[in-house]
Design an enzyme around this catalytic site. Structure first.
Site, PDB file in Angstrom:
ATOM      1  N   ARG A  86      35.976  -9.537 -94.508  1.00  0.00           N
ATOM      2  CA  ARG A  86      34.896  -8.238 -94.507  1.00  0.00           C
ATOM      3  C   ARG A  86      33.963  -8.905 -94.491  1.00  0.00           C
ATOM      4  O   ARG A  86      32.477  -8.331 -93.543  1.00  0.00           O
ATOM      5  CB  ARG A  86      34.643  -7.151 -95.642  1.00  0.00           C
ATOM      6  CG  ARG A  86      36.120  -6.098 -95.533  1.00  0.00           C
ATOM      7  CD  ARG A  86      36.205  -5.209 -94.151  1.00  0.00           C
ATOM      8  NE  ARG A  86      35.740  -4.056 -94.672  1.00  0.00           N
ATOM      9  CZ  ARG A  86      35.619  -3.758 -93.021  1.00  0.00           C
ATOM     10  NH1 ARG A  86      35.572  -3.666 -91.784  1.00  0.00           N
ATOM     11  NH2 ARG A  86      34.079  -2.766 -93.201  1.00  0.00           N
ATOM     12  N   ALA A 137      26.892  12.480 -95.105  1.00  0.00           N
ATOM     13  CA  ALA A 137      26.826  11.091 -93.844  1.00  0.00           C
ATOM     14  C   ALA A 137      28.605  11.462 -93.659  1.00  0.00           C
ATOM     15  O   ALA A 137      29.806  11.140 -93.974  1.00  0.00           O
ATOM     16  CB  ALA A 137      26.338   9.987 -93.921  1.00  0.00           C
ATOM     17  N   ALA A 167      30.664   0.578 -98.727  1.00  0.00           N
ATOM     18  CA  ALA A 167      29.896   0.162 -98.074  1.00  0.00           C
ATOM     19  C   ALA A 167      30.286   1.333 -96.777  1.00  0.00           C
ATOM     20  O   ALA A 167      30.191   1.131 -95.736  1.00  0.00           O
ATOM     21  CB  ALA A 167      29.559  -1.089 -97.129  1.00  0.00           C
ATOM     22  N   GLY A 168      30.565   2.801 -96.820  1.00  0.00           N
ATOM     23  CA  GLY A 168      30.866   3.470 -96.141  1.00  0.00           C
ATOM     24  C   GLY A 168      29.850   3.878 -96.499  1.00  0.00           C
ATOM     25  O   GLY A 168      28.374   4.191 -95.673  1.00  0.00           O
ATOM     26  N   LYS A 215      31.381  22.409-107.796  1.00  0.00           N
ATOM     27  CA  LYS A 215      31.420  21.808-106.541  1.00  0.00           C
ATOM     28  C   LYS A 215      32.812  21.939-106.730  1.00  0.00           C
ATOM     29  O   LYS A 215      33.463  22.443-105.408  1.00  0.00           O
ATOM     30  CB  LYS A 215      31.289  20.792-106.210  1.00  0.00           C
ATOM     31  CG  LYS A 215      31.238  20.126-105.195  1.00  0.00           C
ATOM     32  CD  LYS A 215      29.425  19.437-104.004  1.00  0.00           C
ATOM     33  CE  LYS A 215      30.057  19.376-103.287  1.00  0.00           C
ATOM     34  NZ  LYS A 215      30.622  18.021-102.708  1.00  0.00           N
ATOM     35  N   ASN A 224      35.215  23.332-103.434  1.00  0.00           N
ATOM     36  CA  ASN A 224      36.587  22.707-103.004  1.00  0.00           C
ATOM     37  C   ASN A 224      38.024  23.310-103.132  1.00  0.00           C
ATOM     38  O   ASN A 224      38.641  23.084-101.949  1.00  0.00           O
ATOM     39  CB  ASN A 224      36.062  21.706-102.791  1.00  0.00           C
ATOM     40  CG  ASN A 224      35.115  20.769-102.159  1.00  0.00           C
ATOM     41  OD1 ASN A 224      35.093  19.619-102.950  1.00  0.00           O
ATOM     42  ND2 ASN A 224      34.191  21.098-101.935  1.00  0.00           N
ATOM     43  N   ARG A 273      30.670   8.120 -90.736  1.00  0.00           N
ATOM     44  CA  ARG A 273      31.112   6.333 -90.146  1.00  0.00           C
ATOM     45  C   ARG A 273      30.545   6.533 -88.499  1.00  0.00           C
ATOM     46  O   ARG A 273      32.243   7.172 -88.385  1.00  0.00           O
ATOM     47  CB  ARG A 273      31.567   5.826 -90.733  1.00  0.00           C
ATOM     48  CG  ARG A 273      31.260   4.435 -91.686  1.00  0.00           C
ATOM     49  CD  ARG A 273      32.358   3.474 -92.269  1.00  0.00           C
ATOM     50  NE  ARG A 273      33.243   4.596 -92.796  1.00  0.00           N
ATOM     51  CZ  ARG A 273      34.608   3.553 -93.730  1.00  0.00           C
ATOM     52  NH1 ARG A 273      34.875   2.350 -93.394  1.00  0.00           N
ATOM     53  NH2 ARG A 273      35.656   4.453 -94.307  1.00  0.00           N
ATOM     54  N   ASN A 325      33.247  12.623-105.020  1.00  0.00           N
ATOM     55  CA  ASN A 325      33.287  14.594-105.080  1.00  0.00           C
ATOM     56  C   ASN A 325      34.500  14.630-106.431  1.00  0.00           C
ATOM     57  O   ASN A 325      35.197  13.457-106.436  1.00  0.00           O
ATOM     58  CB  ASN A 325      33.597  14.741-103.766  1.00  0.00           C
ATOM     59  CG  ASN A 325      33.579  16.211-103.958  1.00  0.00           C
ATOM     60  OD1 ASN A 325      32.778  16.813-104.855  1.00  0.00           O
ATOM     61  ND2 ASN A 325      34.154  16.135-103.015  1.00  0.00           N
TER      62      ASN A 325
HETATM   63  P1  NAD Z   1      34.280   6.463 -96.881  1.00  0.00           P
HETATM   64  O1  NAD Z   1      34.792   6.363 -96.905  1.00  0.00           O
HETATM   65  O2  NAD Z   1      33.161   6.582 -96.012  1.00  0.00           O
HETATM   66  O3  NAD Z   1      33.496   4.750 -97.771  1.00  0.00           O
HETATM   67  C1  NAD Z   1      34.036   4.261 -99.351  1.00  0.00           C
HETATM   68  C2  NAD Z   1      33.839   3.203 -98.525  1.00  0.00           C
HETATM   69  O4  NAD Z   1      34.379   2.531 -99.975  1.00  0.00           O
HETATM   70  C3  NAD Z   1      34.919   2.497 -97.688  1.00  0.00           C
HETATM   71  O5  NAD Z   1      33.441   1.318 -96.563  1.00  0.00           O
HETATM   72  C4  NAD Z   1      35.586   1.704 -98.436  1.00  0.00           C
HETATM   73  O6  NAD Z   1      35.866   0.582 -97.084  1.00  0.00           O
HETATM   74  C5  NAD Z   1      35.074   1.114 -99.497  1.00  0.00           C
HETATM   75  N1  NAD Z   1      35.867   0.273-100.613  1.00  0.00           N
HETATM   76  C6  NAD Z   1      36.773   1.025-100.905  1.00  0.00           C
HETATM   77  N2  NAD Z   1      37.335   0.204-102.073  1.00  0.00           N
HETATM   78  C7  NAD Z   1      36.829  -0.543-102.118  1.00  0.00           C
HETATM   79  C8  NAD Z   1      37.259  -2.053-103.083  1.00  0.00           C
HETATM   80  N3  NAD Z   1      37.823  -1.896-103.495  1.00  0.00           N
HETATM   81  N4  NAD Z   1      35.692  -3.003-102.388  1.00  0.00           N
HETATM   82  C9  NAD Z   1      34.454  -2.672-101.830  1.00  0.00           C
HETATM   83  N5  NAD Z   1      34.669  -1.688-100.910  1.00  0.00           N
HETATM   84  C10 NAD Z   1      35.681  -0.212-101.852  1.00  0.00           C
HETATM   85  O7  NAD Z   1      33.450   7.336 -98.100  1.00  0.00           O
HETATM   86  P2  NAD Z   1      32.725   8.646 -98.489  1.00  0.00           P
HETATM   87  O8  NAD Z   1      32.430   9.483 -97.653  1.00  0.00           O
HETATM   88  O9  NAD Z   1      30.773   7.492 -98.039  1.00  0.00           O
HETATM   89  O10 NAD Z   1      32.611   9.191 -99.750  1.00  0.00           O
HETATM   90  C11 NAD Z   1      32.792   8.310-100.703  1.00  0.00           C
HETATM   91  C12 NAD Z   1      32.770   9.451-101.866  1.00  0.00           C
HETATM   92  O11 NAD Z   1      31.045  10.306-102.173  1.00  0.00           O
HETATM   93  C13 NAD Z   1      33.895  10.522-102.377  1.00  0.00           C
HETATM   94  O12 NAD Z   1      34.112  10.850-103.612  1.00  0.00           O
HETATM   95  C14 NAD Z   1      33.457  11.773-101.186  1.00  0.00           C
HETATM   96  O13 NAD Z   1      34.118  12.751-101.565  1.00  0.00           O
HETATM   97  C15 NAD Z   1      32.052  11.705-101.792  1.00  0.00           C
HETATM   98  N6  NAD Z   1      30.690  12.342-100.918  1.00  0.00           N
HETATM   99  C16 NAD Z   1      31.102  11.592 -99.402  1.00  0.00           C
HETATM  100  C17 NAD Z   1      29.785  12.449 -98.852  1.00  0.00           C
HETATM  101  C18 NAD Z   1      30.176  12.387 -97.182  1.00  0.00           C
HETATM  102  O14 NAD Z   1      28.544  12.565 -96.774  1.00  0.00           O
HETATM  103  N7  NAD Z   1      30.147  11.299 -96.919  1.00  0.00           N
HETATM  104  C19 NAD Z   1      29.010  13.793 -98.666  1.00  0.00           C
HETATM  105  C20 NAD Z   1      29.184  14.222-100.303  1.00  0.00           C
HETATM  106  C21 NAD Z   1      29.739  13.399-101.328  1.00  0.00           C
HETATM  107  O1  KPL Z   2      31.821  20.629 -99.865  1.00  0.00           O
HETATM  108  C1  KPL Z   2      32.726  20.597 -98.517  1.00  0.00           C
HETATM  109  C2  KPL Z   2      33.869  19.989 -98.005  1.00  0.00           C
HETATM  110  O2  KPL Z   2      33.659  20.673 -97.027  1.00  0.00           O
HETATM  111  O3  KPL Z   2      34.164  19.674 -98.833  1.00  0.00           O
HETATM  112  C3  KPL Z   2      32.529  22.461 -98.586  1.00  0.00           C
HETATM  113  C4  KPL Z   2      31.922  22.429 -96.864  1.00  0.00           C
HETATM  114  C5  KPL Z   2      32.013  22.777 -99.165  1.00  0.00           C
HETATM  115  C6  KPL Z   2      33.712  23.290 -98.872  1.00  0.00           C
HETATM  116  O4  KPL Z   2      34.528  23.126 -99.709  1.00  0.00           O
END
Ligand code: NAD
Ligand code: KPL
Length: 326
Positions: free
Chosen positions: A58, A152, A31-32, A205, A209, A154, A126
């Site tokens: 939690r 997104a 729930a991140g 992607k 990155n 937090r 990712n």
């Molecule tokens: P985040 O750290 O905000 O959320 C991850 C959540 O998972 C946390 O709340 C953590 O406590 C929970 N978690 C971890 N292990 C756990 C477990 N064993 N049990 C229950 N909960 C657990 O991460 P995020 O930014 O949401 O990223 C998640 C994935 O999405 C990553 O691979 C990231 O690269 C990808 N991603 C994120 C975004 C973004 O904007 N945040 C965009 C594109 C891709």
């Molecule tokens: O996805 C990205 C990141 O910051 O993770 C971009 C904006 C494409 C840069 O690599």
């Protein structure tokens, strides 16, 4: 055909007048930022949902707040989404895995005993590598990979801001048919397309990155700061394009240099996700990005000296800050 539900078995199967069907509950693990963004939109569309939280502490904390808050341009909205821990007894048919790449496989392994026959997992991670790690834990489940350009973050515990509109591609390298629930995502306003070439999208992607994120950490700059280091960026793109050709992803290599420069210009004022992780003292996903590229190059005998040197410099930099680098 209209289905008349006449009862629910303990195993989660719904018995209908004429056939059995899978439970349609979305379980969300993590729930991140991204997990909460998906959860709130599914909840808003009236889809049955269940968050899975790490432990009782939690869960108690979540229940005190009474739900998740999604902040969008028109302000915050609260969603009282039910939650449980790993210990809940109900079987899981549909699981959205929204942890970081390094947490995904261990978290799914803990849930494996609850996965029903024919369960479907959507992996939001990712980079590459974590998807195979997850699949190894649950060989009988269907693993659907996702690549997201939505953003997104937090703002507080249980509160997430929708920071960047984007798009999601979902696909299954082992099965070209979309799952039956795919329209749930459209109903929920989650911009998504099913794709037959999800691996190509994830590689593309990953390449973007690798060309941008580590250099922003090492040069301590916004993405636009790389306009002062374009020769270095170009060397990395040369090697990434060779690697993509060598590992069977020629489409992901097409016009890579141009797209990397386009992204640098379009996101010039932004800090890359890796830069932000480092700045906040969080573990990065380097193992599934640059680490994966270097491991794949070694496996295919592709020479990528600049990528390898970049990886070493990045690992040293992370270690010097006391951050995990694997
Ligand atoms: P985040 O750290 O905000 O959320 C991850 C959540 O998972 C946390 O709340 C953590 O406590 C929970 N978690 C971890 N292990 C756990 C477990 N064993 N049990 C229950 N909960 C657990 O991460 P995020 O930014 O949401 O990223 C998640 C994935 O999405 C990553 O691979 C990231 O690269 C990808 N991603 C994120 C975004 C973004 O904007 N945040 C965009 C594109 C891709
Ligand atoms: O996805 C990205 C990141 O910051 O993770 C971009 C904006 C494409 C840069 O690599």
């Amino acid at each position: 055909m209209e289905r008349v539900s006449v009862g629910r078995l303990k195993c989660g199967l719904i018995i209908t007048g004429c056939e059995t069907q899978m439970s349609s509950t979305w379980h969300i693990l993590g729930a991140g930022s991204l997990g909460s963004l998906w959860a709130c939109r599914l909840a808003r569309a009236g889809k049955p949902l269940q968050l899975i939280l790490r432990d009782e502490q939690r869960l108690a904390d979540y229940r005190r707040g009474g739900g998740l808050t999604l902040v969008e341009h028109d302000g915050p909205r609260h969603y009282a989404i039910p939650a449980e821990t790993f210990a809940a007894p109900t079987p899981i048919h549909r699981l959205l895995v929204a942890c970081k790449a390094y947490d995904a496989a261990p978290a799914v392994a803990r849930l494996a005993p609850r996965l029903a026959k024919g369960a479907e997992l959507v992996l939001l991670q990712n980079g590459l590598g974590s998807q195979d790690e997850v699949a190894e834990q649950v060989p009988h489940a269907r693993c659907i990979f996702a690549s997201s350009t939505e953003g997104a973050f937090r703002e507080a515990d249980w509160q997430v801001r929708f920071a960047g509109h984007g798009f999601n591609w979902l696909g299954d390298p082992a099965n070209p048919s979309p799952p039956l629930w795919f329209d749930d995502l459209h109903d929920a306003g989650i911009p998504t397309q099913w794709t037959a070439d999800i691996t190509t999208r994830l590689w593309r992607k990953l390449a973007l990155n690798c060309a941008i994120n580590p250099l922003t950490v090492l040069h301590d700059c916004q993405n636009g700061g790389l306009l002062g280091h374009l020769a270095e960026v170009d060397q990395l793109c040369d090697e990434l394009a060779i690697l993509l050709q060598r590992c069977g992803q020629p489409e992901a290599a097409q016009d890579l240099h141009e797209e990397v420069q386009r992204v640098i210009v379009a996101t010039a004022a932004n800090y890359s996700s890796m830069y932000q992780d480092v700045r906040h003292g969080r573990r990065t996903e380097v193992h599934y990005l640059l680490g994966h590229a270097c491991r794949t190059a070694a496996r295919h005998g592709a020479e990528v000296p600049h990528l390898e040197r970049l990886h070493r410099r990045l690992v040293d930099n992370l270690q010097a800050r006391g951050l995990r680098s694997e």
